[in-house]
Design a protein around this motif. Structure first.
Motif, PDB file in Angstrom:
ATOM      1  N   GLY A 197      -8.948  10.415  -3.059  1.00 26.50           N
ATOM      2  CA  GLY A 197      -8.043  10.854  -2.005  1.00 26.50           C
ATOM      3  C   GLY A 197      -8.354  10.326  -0.611  1.00 26.50           C
ATOM      4  N   LYS A 198      -9.418   9.535  -0.460  1.00 30.11           N
ATOM      5  CA  LYS A 198      -9.798   9.006   0.857  1.00 30.11           C
ATOM      6  C   LYS A 198      -9.010   7.741   1.179  1.00 30.11           C
ATOM      7  CE  LYS A 198     -13.294  11.897   1.524  1.00 30.11           C
ATOM      8  NZ  LYS A 198     -14.661  11.721   1.190  1.00 30.11           N
ATOM      9  N   SER A 199      -8.929   7.405   2.455  1.00 33.02           N
ATOM     10  CA  SER A 199      -8.322   6.158   2.912  1.00 33.02           C
ATOM     11  C   SER A 199      -9.429   5.167   3.231  1.00 33.02           C
ATOM     12  CB  SER A 199      -7.490   6.400   4.172  1.00 33.02           C
ATOM     13  OG  SER A 199      -6.385   7.231   3.884  1.00 33.02           O
ATOM     14  N   LEU A 200      -9.153   3.882   2.971  1.00 28.27           N
ATOM     15  CA  LEU A 200     -10.120   2.822   3.250  1.00 28.27           C
ATOM     16  C   LEU A 200      -9.556   1.872   4.298  1.00 28.27           C
ATOM     17  CD1 LEU A 200     -11.193   1.948  -0.393  1.00 28.27           C
ATOM     18  CD2 LEU A 200     -12.320   3.513   1.198  1.00 28.27           C
ATOM     19  N   ASP A 201     -10.410   1.406   5.183  1.00 26.61           N
ATOM     20  CA  ASP A 201     -10.062   0.436   6.224  1.00 26.61           C
ATOM     21  C   ASP A 201     -10.716  -0.888   5.846  1.00 26.61           C
ATOM     22  OD1 ASP A 201      -9.183  -0.653   8.651  1.00 26.61           O
ATOM     23  OD2 ASP A 201     -11.008  -0.029   9.694  1.00 26.61           O
ATOM     24  N   TRP A 202      -9.919  -1.926   5.630  1.00 28.27           N
ATOM     25  CA  TRP A 202     -10.403  -3.238   5.205  1.00 28.27           C
ATOM     26  C   TRP A 202     -10.369  -4.211   6.379  1.00 28.27           C
ATOM     27  CZ3 TRP A 202     -11.212  -4.386  -0.145  1.00 28.27           C
ATOM     28  CH2 TRP A 202     -10.888  -3.365  -1.021  1.00 28.27           C
TER      29      TRP A 202
END
Length: 50
Positions: free
Chosen positions: A30-35
């Motif tokens: 459920g987490k968001s990732l920043d690429w």
């Protein structure tokens, strides 16, 4: 280190699967990732706290 493959979906978006052990160890459900691009051969991925 785990190796995964990048694939292209029907909508043209690229996808990569995160290995189960890594996702569980980092509690990514459920987490968001920043690429971001670090260099020609390296990415940086950060968990975004919301």
């Amino acid at each position: 280190m785990a190796t995964t493959r990048v694939s292209k979906g029907a909508n043209g978006q690229y996808k990569v699967t995160i290995p189960k052990g890594l996702a569980e160890a980092m509690d990514l459900e459920g987490k968001s990732l920043d690429w971001s691009v670090k260099s020609a051969h390296a990415l940086e991925v950060r968990v975004v706290d919301e």
